[in-house]
Enzyme design. Sequence first.
Site, PDB file in Angstrom:
ATOM      1  N   CYS A  10       0.835  -1.201   0.000  1.00 38.39           N
ATOM      2  CA  CYS A  10       0.000   0.000   0.000  1.00 38.39           C
ATOM      3  C   CYS A  10       0.875   1.259   0.000  1.00 38.39           C
ATOM      4  O   CYS A  10       1.730   1.430   0.867  1.00 38.39           O
ATOM      5  CB  CYS A  10      -0.895  -0.017   1.239  1.00 38.39           C
ATOM      6  SG  CYS A  10      -1.816   1.508   1.507  1.00 38.39           S
ATOM      7  N   LYS A  11       0.648   2.127  -0.967  1.00 40.25           N
ATOM      8  CA  LYS A  11       1.428   3.369  -1.075  1.00 40.25           C
ATOM      9  C   LYS A  11       1.301   4.216   0.189  1.00 40.25           C
ATOM     10  O   LYS A  11       2.298   4.739   0.698  1.00 40.25           O
ATOM     11  CB  LYS A  11       0.968   4.159  -2.301  1.00 40.25           C
ATOM     12  CG  LYS A  11       1.719   5.453  -2.491  1.00 40.25           C
ATOM     13  CD  LYS A  11       1.207   6.215  -3.697  1.00 40.25           C
ATOM     14  CE  LYS A  11       1.952   7.538  -3.806  1.00 40.25           C
ATOM     15  NZ  LYS A  11       1.414   8.371  -4.872  1.00 40.25           N
TER      16      LYS A  11
END
Length: 113
Positions: A10-11
């Site tokens: 997840c960024k």
Amino acid sequence: MITIYHNPRCKKSREGLEVVKVSGKEYEVIEYLKVPIEEKKLKELLNKLGIGAIELVRTQEKIWKEEFKGKDFNNDELISILIKNPILIERPIITNNDKAVIGRPAEKIETIL
């Protein structure tokens, strides 16, 4: 000690981890998709966050939309759903002793460091 509940795919979670790293403080990373959060710990996190379980749910995830959307669940039922489907847990969650935040946006993390 600072703990970050992290999903490396997840960024936003990676951005949160970077904020924690830059702080220079000691921290622990828990990849909650690999190491499941136990019920007692999840309840403790919700208490530190000051939110109900529904506020921790990623309602845009496919599994939520297909299996749970539109149904009524009490807090304990939602906790059980989150434990069985950790992909539904908002991320990253950062704790520092008795404080916690969901690191979205990442600037929120600085409030507890």
